[in-house]
Write an enzyme that holds these catalytic residues in place. Structure first.
Site, PDB file in Angstrom:
ATOM      1  N   GLY A  11       0.820  -1.203   0.000  1.00  0.00           N
ATOM      2  CA  GLY A  11       0.000   0.000   0.000  1.00  0.00           C
ATOM      3  C   GLY A  11       0.857   1.257   0.000  1.00  0.00           C
ATOM      4  O   GLY A  11       1.896   1.312   0.654  1.00  0.00           O
ATOM      5  N   ARG A  21      13.428   9.819  -3.569  1.00  0.00           N
ATOM      6  CA  ARG A  21      14.310  10.967  -3.839  1.00  0.00           C
ATOM      7  C   ARG A  21      15.597  10.866  -3.033  1.00  0.00           C
ATOM      8  O   ARG A  21      16.701  11.096  -3.549  1.00  0.00           O
ATOM      9  CB  ARG A  21      13.562  12.254  -3.493  1.00  0.00           C
ATOM     10  CG  ARG A  21      14.374  13.546  -3.573  1.00  0.00           C
ATOM     11  CD  ARG A  21      13.456  14.708  -3.189  1.00  0.00           C
ATOM     12  NE  ARG A  21      14.126  16.003  -3.231  1.00  0.00           N
ATOM     13  CZ  ARG A  21      14.735  16.557  -2.192  1.00  0.00           C
ATOM     14  NH1 ARG A  21      14.767  15.909  -1.017  1.00  0.00           N
ATOM     15  NH2 ARG A  21      15.302  17.750  -2.290  1.00  0.00           N
ATOM     16  N   ARG A  72       0.649  -5.501  -6.222  1.00  0.00           N
ATOM     17  CA  ARG A  72       0.813  -6.825  -5.624  1.00  0.00           C
ATOM     18  C   ARG A  72       1.392  -7.749  -6.695  1.00  0.00           C
ATOM     19  O   ARG A  72       1.069  -7.622  -7.874  1.00  0.00           O
ATOM     20  CB  ARG A  72      -0.542  -7.378  -5.155  1.00  0.00           C
ATOM     21  CG  ARG A  72      -1.339  -6.419  -4.272  1.00  0.00           C
ATOM     22  CD  ARG A  72      -0.736  -6.257  -2.903  1.00  0.00           C
ATOM     23  NE  ARG A  72      -1.508  -5.338  -2.075  1.00  0.00           N
ATOM     24  CZ  ARG A  72      -1.151  -4.949  -0.865  1.00  0.00           C
ATOM     25  NH1 ARG A  72      -0.038  -5.404  -0.335  1.00  0.00           N
ATOM     26  NH2 ARG A  72      -1.900  -4.108  -0.171  1.00  0.00           N
ATOM     27  N   ASP A 103       5.393  -4.915   6.065  1.00  0.00           N
ATOM     28  CA  ASP A 103       5.912  -6.229   6.445  1.00  0.00           C
ATOM     29  C   ASP A 103       5.816  -7.261   5.325  1.00  0.00           C
ATOM     30  O   ASP A 103       6.695  -8.118   5.182  1.00  0.00           O
ATOM     31  CB  ASP A 103       5.227  -6.747   7.716  1.00  0.00           C
ATOM     32  CG  ASP A 103       3.712  -6.815   7.589  1.00  0.00           C
ATOM     33  OD1 ASP A 103       3.175  -6.436   6.530  1.00  0.00           O
ATOM     34  OD2 ASP A 103       3.070  -7.256   8.553  1.00  0.00           O
ATOM     35  N   THR A 126       4.369   2.673   5.611  1.00  0.00           N
ATOM     36  CA  THR A 126       2.990   2.245   5.852  1.00  0.00           C
ATOM     37  C   THR A 126       2.362   3.182   6.866  1.00  0.00           C
ATOM     38  O   THR A 126       3.004   3.532   7.873  1.00  0.00           O
ATOM     39  CB  THR A 126       2.919   0.796   6.377  1.00  0.00           C
ATOM     40  OG1 THR A 126       1.592   0.527   6.859  1.00  0.00           O
ATOM     41  CG2 THR A 126       3.905   0.546   7.501  1.00  0.00           C
ATOM     42  N   ILE A 127       1.129   3.590   6.634  1.00  0.00           N
ATOM     43  CA  ILE A 127       0.508   4.559   7.544  1.00  0.00           C
ATOM     44  C   ILE A 127       0.109   3.935   8.875  1.00  0.00           C
ATOM     45  O   ILE A 127      -0.110   4.640   9.860  1.00  0.00           O
ATOM     46  CB  ILE A 127      -0.721   5.241   6.908  1.00  0.00           C
ATOM     47  CG1 ILE A 127      -1.870   4.243   6.711  1.00  0.00           C
ATOM     48  CG2 ILE A 127      -0.359   5.944   5.610  1.00  0.00           C
ATOM     49  CD1 ILE A 127      -3.185   4.895   6.361  1.00  0.00           C
ATOM     50  N   ASP A 128       0.021   2.601   8.941  1.00  0.00           N
ATOM     51  CA  ASP A 128      -0.454   1.940  10.168  1.00  0.00           C
ATOM     52  C   ASP A 128       0.546   1.987  11.308  1.00  0.00           C
ATOM     53  O   ASP A 128       0.188   1.735  12.460  1.00  0.00           O
ATOM     54  CB  ASP A 128      -0.805   0.474   9.879  1.00  0.00           C
ATOM     55  CG  ASP A 128      -2.103   0.324   9.097  1.00  0.00           C
ATOM     56  OD1 ASP A 128      -2.839   1.324   8.990  1.00  0.00           O
ATOM     57  OD2 ASP A 128      -2.363  -0.784   8.593  1.00  0.00           O
ATOM     58  N   ASP A 130       2.840  -0.124  12.013  1.00  0.00           N
ATOM     59  CA  ASP A 130       2.775  -1.458  12.621  1.00  0.00           C
ATOM     60  C   ASP A 130       4.038  -2.290  12.394  1.00  0.00           C
ATOM     61  O   ASP A 130       3.990  -3.518  12.412  1.00  0.00           O
ATOM     62  CB  ASP A 130       1.562  -2.220  12.080  1.00  0.00           C
ATOM     63  CG  ASP A 130       1.584  -2.377  10.566  1.00  0.00           C
ATOM     64  OD1 ASP A 130       2.423  -1.735   9.913  1.00  0.00           O
ATOM     65  OD2 ASP A 130       0.751  -3.142  10.041  1.00  0.00           O
ATOM     66  N   MET A 170      -8.082   3.653   9.646  1.00  0.00           N
ATOM     67  CA  MET A 170      -7.296   2.468   9.324  1.00  0.00           C
ATOM     68  C   MET A 170      -6.544   1.958  10.553  1.00  0.00           C
ATOM     69  O   MET A 170      -6.225   2.720  11.464  1.00  0.00           O
ATOM     70  CB  MET A 170      -6.332   2.751   8.179  1.00  0.00           C
ATOM     71  CG  MET A 170      -7.039   2.794   6.826  1.00  0.00           C
ATOM     72  SD  MET A 170      -5.894   2.949   5.445  1.00  0.00           S
ATOM     73  CE  MET A 170      -7.017   2.653   4.079  1.00  0.00           C
ATOM     74  N   ARG A 172      -5.790  -2.257  10.913  1.00  0.00           N
ATOM     75  CA  ARG A 172      -6.348  -3.610  10.913  1.00  0.00           C
ATOM     76  C   ARG A 172      -5.853  -4.424  12.104  1.00  0.00           C
ATOM     77  O   ARG A 172      -6.602  -5.181  12.716  1.00  0.00           O
ATOM     78  CB  ARG A 172      -5.964  -4.308   9.607  1.00  0.00           C
ATOM     79  CG  ARG A 172      -6.552  -5.703   9.428  1.00  0.00           C
ATOM     80  CD  ARG A 172      -6.103  -6.287   8.103  1.00  0.00           C
ATOM     81  NE  ARG A 172      -4.634  -6.320   8.033  1.00  0.00           N
ATOM     82  CZ  ARG A 172      -3.941  -6.398   6.915  1.00  0.00           C
ATOM     83  NH1 ARG A 172      -4.567  -6.413   5.750  1.00  0.00           N
ATOM     84  NH2 ARG A 172      -2.623  -6.430   6.937  1.00  0.00           N
ATOM     85  N   ALA A 187     -11.903  12.826  21.032  1.00  0.00           N
ATOM     86  CA  ALA A 187     -12.929  11.774  20.980  1.00  0.00           C
ATOM     87  C   ALA A 187     -13.353  11.338  22.377  1.00  0.00           C
ATOM     88  O   ALA A 187     -12.540  11.306  23.304  1.00  0.00           O
ATOM     89  CB  ALA A 187     -12.399  10.572  20.203  1.00  0.00           C
ATOM     90  N   SER A 216     -23.136  15.867  22.196  1.00  0.00           N
ATOM     91  CA  SER A 216     -22.685  15.164  20.996  1.00  0.00           C
ATOM     92  C   SER A 216     -21.427  14.387  21.352  1.00  0.00           C
ATOM     93  O   SER A 216     -20.747  14.704  22.327  1.00  0.00           O
ATOM     94  CB  SER A 216     -22.394  16.143  19.850  1.00  0.00           C
ATOM     95  OG  SER A 216     -21.315  16.999  20.200  1.00  0.00           O
ATOM     96  N   GLN A 256      -7.012   8.467   3.916  1.00  0.00           N
ATOM     97  CA  GLN A 256      -5.945   8.550   4.918  1.00  0.00           C
ATOM     98  C   GLN A 256      -4.560   8.308   4.316  1.00  0.00           C
ATOM     99  O   GLN A 256      -3.547   8.691   4.883  1.00  0.00           O
ATOM    100  CB  GLN A 256      -6.190   7.529   6.030  1.00  0.00           C
ATOM    101  CG  GLN A 256      -7.447   7.789   6.828  1.00  0.00           C
ATOM    102  CD  GLN A 256      -7.889   6.561   7.607  1.00  0.00           C
ATOM    103  OE1 GLN A 256      -7.402   6.304   8.690  1.00  0.00           O
ATOM    104  NE2 GLN A 256      -8.823   5.798   7.050  1.00  0.00           N
TER     105      GLN A 256
END
Length: 324
Positions: A11, A21, A72, A103, A126-128, A130, A170, A172, A187, A216, A256
């Site tokens: 991703g 660069r 992929r 990974d 990777t944005i996660d 992880d 995101m 997972r 939040a 709210s 995202q």
């Protein structure tokens, strides 16, 4: 080492172009040729290479996505595909490979090195966030800013209509985006895979917020949270067990991953690219570069793949206090 190739895989994440660069210009600085590999491992198999110099990466540090594209590759998962990829690299005179990805991409690089003893170096994109062996992966900081901006906008609508919003982000397997963005966005609750809040406790917490005067609420949900089958099931449960709230769902999805990388990600990508190339020149292989205690270091690829990034327990406590 006279020639290095670079590819992006898996991703996309903001900062990948800045890393490309950095790799290309570090090669130029050291008088080494650099080849860009298009379409990730699939391009490696097909020999889809393009010579890159310092000028070919101008104007990309501020762009999201990846100019080398990402795809992929089922073929690279086979021994035959990897043999073909190795031959393409040897025929092109490439002596080292920099892989920018997550990974799954690193697993492919590790197997490739073990089979052909070909020097590889990983840059975590990777944005996660992880990946073990780095406090920040490329794109994580930018994704956080994107999510917080979206939460701020949703908050305006929530407060205007006395609404409860479930916002899915995101994550997972880990809740880094949800936890950090949830605190920054104010939040009322944050649901992550690492912590099972439970449906009853969620409703109890929301009721407590209402009694304290909140009209709210925003609940941030990591996509890997295990409380319900999905975020829409959470909405239905709250609809059935709470009165007075107009419950809505917002799934932020792939927005995202996009956008211009933040200053932090641009600097991090530049530092990681330099370290990756210079590590290869020093004879190191099978490592991932990462940010450790604000210094760029290396972690064995196998450890980066098998290790688990841990959630910040202090942030969990801060979240509980801030939602009072």
């Amino acid at each position: 080492m006279k020639k290095i190739a670079v590819l992006t895989s898996g991703g996309d994440s903001p900062g990948m172009n800045a890393a490309i660069r950095s790799v290309v210009r570090t090669c130029a600085y050291h008088g080494i040729e650099c080849l860009g590999v298009y379409q990730g491992y699939e391009g490696l198999i097909e020999g889809d290479f393009k010579p890159m110099d310092a000028r070919s990466v101008k104007g990309i540090i501020n762009k999201g996505g990846t100019i080398l594209k990402s795809a992929r590759s089922k073929g690279f998962r086979t021994e035959e595909g990897r043999k073909k990829a190795h031959k393409q690299l040897i025929d092109a005179g490439v002596e080292g490979l920099v892989v920018i990805g997550g990974d799954g991409s690193f697993t492919g690089a590790l197997i490739f090195n073990q089979e052909f003893n070909f020097p590889v170096m990983g840059i975590p994109g990777t944005i996660d966030n992880d990946i073990y062996g780095t406090s920040h992966t490329l794109g994580f900081d930018t994704a956080l800013n994107t999510v917080v901006d979206a939460i701020d906008k949703i908050r305006d609508t929530a407060s205007s209509h006395n609404r409860l919003f479930f916002v899915e982000v995101m994550g997972r397997d880990v809740g880094h985006i949800a936890l950090n963005a949830g605190i920054a966005g104010g939040a009322e609750e944050i649901l992550i895979p690492e912590e099972d809040l439970g449906l009853d406790r969620l409703v109890e917490s929301l009721n407590r917020s209402r009694k304290s005067g909140k009209t709210s609420s925003i609940v941030i949900v990591a996509e890997g949270d295990k409380i319900g089958k999905n975020i829409f099931e959470l909405k239905d449960y709250v609809d059935e067990n709470m009165e007075g709230y107009d419950v809505r769902v917002s799934v932020l999805g792939h927005m995202q991953r996009g956008g211009a990388p933040s200053c932090f990600d641009r600097v991090l990508a530049s530092r990681m690219g330099v370290k990756a190339v210079e590590s290869l020149l020093e004879g190191e292989t099978n490592y991932m570069v990462g940010l450790l205690d604000n210094s760029i270091g290396v972690t064995p690829l196998e450890k980066a793949i098998k290790g688990k990034s841990k959630i910040n327990l202090e942030l969990l406590r801060v979240s509980d206090i801030m939602s009072t």
